[in-house]
Design an enzyme around this catalytic site. Structure first.
Site, PDB file in Angstrom:
ATOM      1  N   ARG A 157       0.512 -12.371  14.322  1.00  0.00           N
ATOM      2  CA  ARG A 157      -0.343 -11.182  14.425  1.00  0.00           C
ATOM      3  C   ARG A 157      -1.811 -11.591  14.571  1.00  0.00           C
ATOM      4  O   ARG A 157      -2.258 -12.539  13.928  1.00  0.00           O
ATOM      5  CB  ARG A 157      -0.191 -10.325  13.152  1.00  0.00           C
ATOM      6  CG  ARG A 157       0.955  -9.358  13.238  1.00  0.00           C
ATOM      7  CD  ARG A 157       1.296  -8.679  11.936  1.00  0.00           C
ATOM      8  NE  ARG A 157       0.195  -8.105  11.181  1.00  0.00           N
ATOM      9  CZ  ARG A 157       0.347  -7.369  10.076  1.00  0.00           C
ATOM     10  NH1 ARG A 157       1.568  -7.098   9.629  1.00  0.00           N
ATOM     11  NH2 ARG A 157      -0.692  -6.897   9.421  1.00  0.00           N
ATOM     12  N   ARG A 160      -4.375   3.942   1.203  1.00  0.00           N
ATOM     13  CA  ARG A 160      -5.125   2.701   1.096  1.00  0.00           C
ATOM     14  C   ARG A 160      -6.554   2.974   0.656  1.00  0.00           C
ATOM     15  O   ARG A 160      -7.347   2.040   0.542  1.00  0.00           O
ATOM     16  CB  ARG A 160      -5.178   2.079   2.483  1.00  0.00           C
ATOM     17  CG  ARG A 160      -4.615   0.685   2.565  1.00  0.00           C
ATOM     18  CD  ARG A 160      -4.693   0.312   4.021  1.00  0.00           C
ATOM     19  NE  ARG A 160      -4.435  -1.048   4.263  1.00  0.00           N
ATOM     20  CZ  ARG A 160      -3.250  -1.521   4.659  1.00  0.00           C
ATOM     21  NH1 ARG A 160      -2.221  -0.719   4.798  1.00  0.00           N
ATOM     22  NH2 ARG A 160      -3.130  -2.788   4.909  1.00  0.00           N
ATOM     23  N   ARG A 209       2.933 -16.473   8.479  1.00  0.00           N
ATOM     24  CA  ARG A 209       3.784 -15.345   8.886  1.00  0.00           C
ATOM     25  C   ARG A 209       3.990 -15.329  10.405  1.00  0.00           C
ATOM     26  O   ARG A 209       3.073 -15.563  11.177  1.00  0.00           O
ATOM     27  CB  ARG A 209       3.147 -14.021   8.474  1.00  0.00           C
ATOM     28  CG  ARG A 209       3.938 -12.826   9.040  1.00  0.00           C
ATOM     29  CD  ARG A 209       3.623 -11.530   8.402  1.00  0.00           C
ATOM     30  NE  ARG A 209       2.223 -11.158   8.516  1.00  0.00           N
ATOM     31  CZ  ARG A 209       1.703 -10.107   7.911  1.00  0.00           C
ATOM     32  NH1 ARG A 209       2.463  -9.351   7.156  1.00  0.00           N
ATOM     33  NH2 ARG A 209       0.435  -9.831   8.047  1.00  0.00           N
ATOM     34  N   ARG A 228      -9.673  -8.655   5.428  1.00  0.00           N
ATOM     35  CA  ARG A 228      -8.660  -7.747   4.859  1.00  0.00           C
ATOM     36  C   ARG A 228      -8.640  -7.844   3.339  1.00  0.00           C
ATOM     37  O   ARG A 228      -8.459  -6.840   2.648  1.00  0.00           O
ATOM     38  CB  ARG A 228      -7.280  -8.065   5.447  1.00  0.00           C
ATOM     39  CG  ARG A 228      -7.159  -7.582   6.886  1.00  0.00           C
ATOM     40  CD  ARG A 228      -6.038  -8.256   7.622  1.00  0.00           C
ATOM     41  NE  ARG A 228      -4.734  -7.923   7.116  1.00  0.00           N
ATOM     42  CZ  ARG A 228      -3.653  -8.663   7.311  1.00  0.00           C
ATOM     43  NH1 ARG A 228      -3.728  -9.769   8.005  1.00  0.00           N
ATOM     44  NH2 ARG A 228      -2.500  -8.271   6.827  1.00  0.00           N
ATOM     45  N   LYS A 276       5.102  -6.524   0.967  1.00  0.00           N
ATOM     46  CA  LYS A 276       5.499  -5.110   0.936  1.00  0.00           C
ATOM     47  C   LYS A 276       6.509  -4.805   2.043  1.00  0.00           C
ATOM     48  O   LYS A 276       7.514  -4.146   1.808  1.00  0.00           O
ATOM     49  CB  LYS A 276       4.260  -4.206   1.086  1.00  0.00           C
ATOM     50  CG  LYS A 276       3.181  -4.467   0.041  1.00  0.00           C
ATOM     51  CD  LYS A 276       1.979  -3.548   0.214  1.00  0.00           C
ATOM     52  CE  LYS A 276       1.203  -3.759   1.487  1.00  0.00           C
ATOM     53  NZ  LYS A 276       0.539  -5.086   1.611  1.00  0.00           N
TER      54      LYS A 276
HETATM   55  P1  AP5 Z   1       4.938  -9.222   4.454  1.00  0.00           P
HETATM   56  O1  AP5 Z   1       6.181  -8.595   3.946  1.00  0.00           O
HETATM   57  O2  AP5 Z   1       4.673  -9.140   5.922  1.00  0.00           O
HETATM   58  O3  AP5 Z   1       3.669  -8.726   3.609  1.00  0.00           O
HETATM   59  P2  AP5 Z   1       2.946  -7.311   3.616  1.00  0.00           P
HETATM   60  O4  AP5 Z   1       2.528  -7.042   2.212  1.00  0.00           O
HETATM   61  O5  AP5 Z   1       3.773  -6.269   4.295  1.00  0.00           O
HETATM   62  O6  AP5 Z   1       1.676  -7.718   4.472  1.00  0.00           O
HETATM   63  P3  AP5 Z   1       0.864  -6.951   5.607  1.00  0.00           P
HETATM   64  O7  AP5 Z   1      -0.132  -7.966   6.103  1.00  0.00           O
HETATM   65  O8  AP5 Z   1       1.770  -6.344   6.664  1.00  0.00           O
HETATM   66  O9  AP5 Z   1       0.178  -5.861   4.831  1.00  0.00           O
HETATM   67  P4  AP5 Z   1      -1.122  -5.214   5.150  1.00  0.00           P
HETATM   68  O10 AP5 Z   1      -1.100  -4.146   4.127  1.00  0.00           O
HETATM   69  O11 AP5 Z   1      -2.319  -6.052   5.186  1.00  0.00           O
HETATM   70  O12 AP5 Z   1      -0.969  -4.805   6.697  1.00  0.00           O
HETATM   71  P5  AP5 Z   1      -0.420  -3.482   7.408  1.00  0.00           P
HETATM   72  O13 AP5 Z   1       0.536  -3.884   8.439  1.00  0.00           O
HETATM   73  O14 AP5 Z   1      -0.018  -2.461   6.396  1.00  0.00           O
HETATM   74  O15 AP5 Z   1       4.978 -10.778   3.993  1.00  0.00           O
HETATM   75  C1  AP5 Z   1       3.965 -11.665   4.409  1.00  0.00           C
HETATM   76  C2  AP5 Z   1       4.592 -13.043   4.711  1.00  0.00           C
HETATM   77  O16 AP5 Z   1       5.079 -13.606   3.490  1.00  0.00           O
HETATM   78  C3  AP5 Z   1       5.789 -12.996   5.672  1.00  0.00           C
HETATM   79  O17 AP5 Z   1       5.733 -14.147   6.457  1.00  0.00           O
HETATM   80  C4  AP5 Z   1       7.026 -13.039   4.746  1.00  0.00           C
HETATM   81  O18 AP5 Z   1       8.126 -13.694   5.369  1.00  0.00           O
HETATM   82  C5  AP5 Z   1       6.492 -13.858   3.572  1.00  0.00           C
HETATM   83  N1  AP5 Z   1       7.018 -13.432   2.270  1.00  0.00           N
HETATM   84  C6  AP5 Z   1       7.188 -12.158   1.830  1.00  0.00           C
HETATM   85  N2  AP5 Z   1       7.638 -12.158   0.558  1.00  0.00           N
HETATM   86  C7  AP5 Z   1       7.739 -13.476   0.191  1.00  0.00           C
HETATM   87  C8  AP5 Z   1       8.129 -14.135  -1.007  1.00  0.00           C
HETATM   88  N3  AP5 Z   1       8.519 -13.441  -2.101  1.00  0.00           N
HETATM   89  N4  AP5 Z   1       8.100 -15.486  -1.036  1.00  0.00           N
HETATM   90  C9  AP5 Z   1       7.704 -16.202   0.049  1.00  0.00           C
HETATM   91  N5  AP5 Z   1       7.328 -15.633   1.218  1.00  0.00           N
HETATM   92  C10 AP5 Z   1       7.337 -14.280   1.278  1.00  0.00           C
HETATM   93  O19 AP5 Z   1      -1.771  -2.945   8.063  1.00  0.00           O
HETATM   94  C11 AP5 Z   1      -2.381  -3.603   9.155  1.00  0.00           C
HETATM   95  C12 AP5 Z   1      -3.676  -2.912   9.507  1.00  0.00           C
HETATM   96  O20 AP5 Z   1      -3.421  -1.554   9.910  1.00  0.00           O
HETATM   97  C13 AP5 Z   1      -4.725  -2.791   8.395  1.00  0.00           C
HETATM   98  O21 AP5 Z   1      -5.500  -3.962   8.251  1.00  0.00           O
HETATM   99  C14 AP5 Z   1      -5.551  -1.596   8.887  1.00  0.00           C
HETATM  100  O22 AP5 Z   1      -6.429  -1.973   9.940  1.00  0.00           O
HETATM  101  C15 AP5 Z   1      -4.470  -0.680   9.474  1.00  0.00           C
HETATM  102  N6  AP5 Z   1      -3.939   0.246   8.468  1.00  0.00           N
HETATM  103  C16 AP5 Z   1      -2.672   0.252   7.972  1.00  0.00           C
HETATM  104  N7  AP5 Z   1      -2.528   1.226   7.068  1.00  0.00           N
HETATM  105  C17 AP5 Z   1      -3.730   1.831   6.969  1.00  0.00           C
HETATM  106  C18 AP5 Z   1      -4.223   2.903   6.166  1.00  0.00           C
HETATM  107  N8  AP5 Z   1      -3.437   3.543   5.277  1.00  0.00           N
HETATM  108  N9  AP5 Z   1      -5.524   3.271   6.325  1.00  0.00           N
HETATM  109  C19 AP5 Z   1      -6.311   2.663   7.218  1.00  0.00           C
HETATM  110  N10 AP5 Z   1      -5.923   1.629   8.002  1.00  0.00           N
HETATM  111  C20 AP5 Z   1      -4.634   1.220   7.872  1.00  0.00           C
END
Ligand code: AP5
Length: 223
Positions: free
Chosen positions: A166, A94, A133, A177, A13
């Protein structure tokens, strides 16, 4: 355009959102801020702010921050001028209560959500992506040790910042997660599908192909 990026952790994402900002600017001529609740929480932790102190242990464990804290944060962010005409919400909502709260926000007179893109990826691919990552501590750019390596090890290609792993990409936190995603976030797929505004995007192929899938999902051409 007001977009939500939905999908399991590691679906890509954040990676896609950075590309989507450029694509939307080219095709629609409008800025769309990329609003990532995860990134906002990580900045607060890095700054040692009261919000950061409150949420650090929650993020490290892979659980969700409470709904009210998250909803208040996003309401405040969407009230800023740059979010008036469009945005990409990455990682929010979420939970169903967060989606209900978002539906009640009124930035201008228009709906707070035009389209929800559901980035679909298998658990096996999630583990492979999160296991490799690496993230820039300064600008937040995502790298991958196999799919998208920084040119110089440990250094960001874009800003020269330090590239790190991370805490919530450790295997125990990733499992948690995924469980949290299935229990609390996946129900949003049916929630938005029932409202006729959800489009599935296959997030499995390499990034350039996912970019094409994204453009097709929004009917964007030539960007
Ligand atoms: P990446 O683009 O980083 O994936 P992502 O979907 O953004 O993954 P996240 O882990 O950041 O999402 P998340 O929703 O778990 O965490 P968030 O930061 O929102 O890609 C991943 C890897 O794959 C990278 O290395 C990239 O290079 C590679 N890649 C990407 N696309 C590719 C492809 N097509 N082919 C090959 N490789 C590829 O949230 C973190 C924490 O914050 C949560 O756990 C929670 O504690 C808190 N939080 C955030 N939002 C909320 C909410 N709304 N409510 C409550 N808690 C929240």
């Amino acid at each position: 355009m007001k977009l939500i990026f939905l999908g399991p952790p590691g679906a890509g994402k954040g990676t896609l959102a950075s590309r989507a900002v450029e694509i939307l600017k080219l095709s629609l001529g409008e800025e769309h801020p990329h609003i990532s609740t995860g990134a906002i929480f990580r900045s607060a932790i890095a700054a040692g702010s009261p919000l950061g102190l409150k949420v650090k242990a929650i993020l490290d464990s892979g659980k969700l921050v409470d709904d009210q804290t998250t909803i208040d944060l996003v309401r405040e962010r969407l009230a800023q001028a740059d979010a008036r005409t469009g945005y990409i919400l990455d990682g929010f909502p979420r939970t169903i209560p967060q989606a209900e709260a978002l539906a009640g926000f009124s930035p201008g007179l228009t709906s707070p959500v035009d389209r929800v893109l559901n980035f679909d990826l298998s658990d096996t691919a999630v583990l492979e992506r999160l296991g490799g990552r690496r993230v820039c501590r300064t600008c937040g750019h995502n790298f991958h040790v196999v799919f998208d390596k920084p040119k110089a090890e440990g250094i960001c290609d874009h800003c020269g910042g330090e590239v790190y792993t991370r805490d919530d990409d450790k295997p125990e936190a990733v499992q948690r997660r995924l469980e949290v995603y299935r229990a609390q976030t996946a129900p949003l797929i049916d929630y938005y599908r029932a409202r006729g505004i959800l489009t599935d995007v296959d997030a499995g192929p390499p990034v350039e192909q996912v970019v094409e899938n994204f453009k097709r999902a929004l009917g964007l051409r030539g960007a």
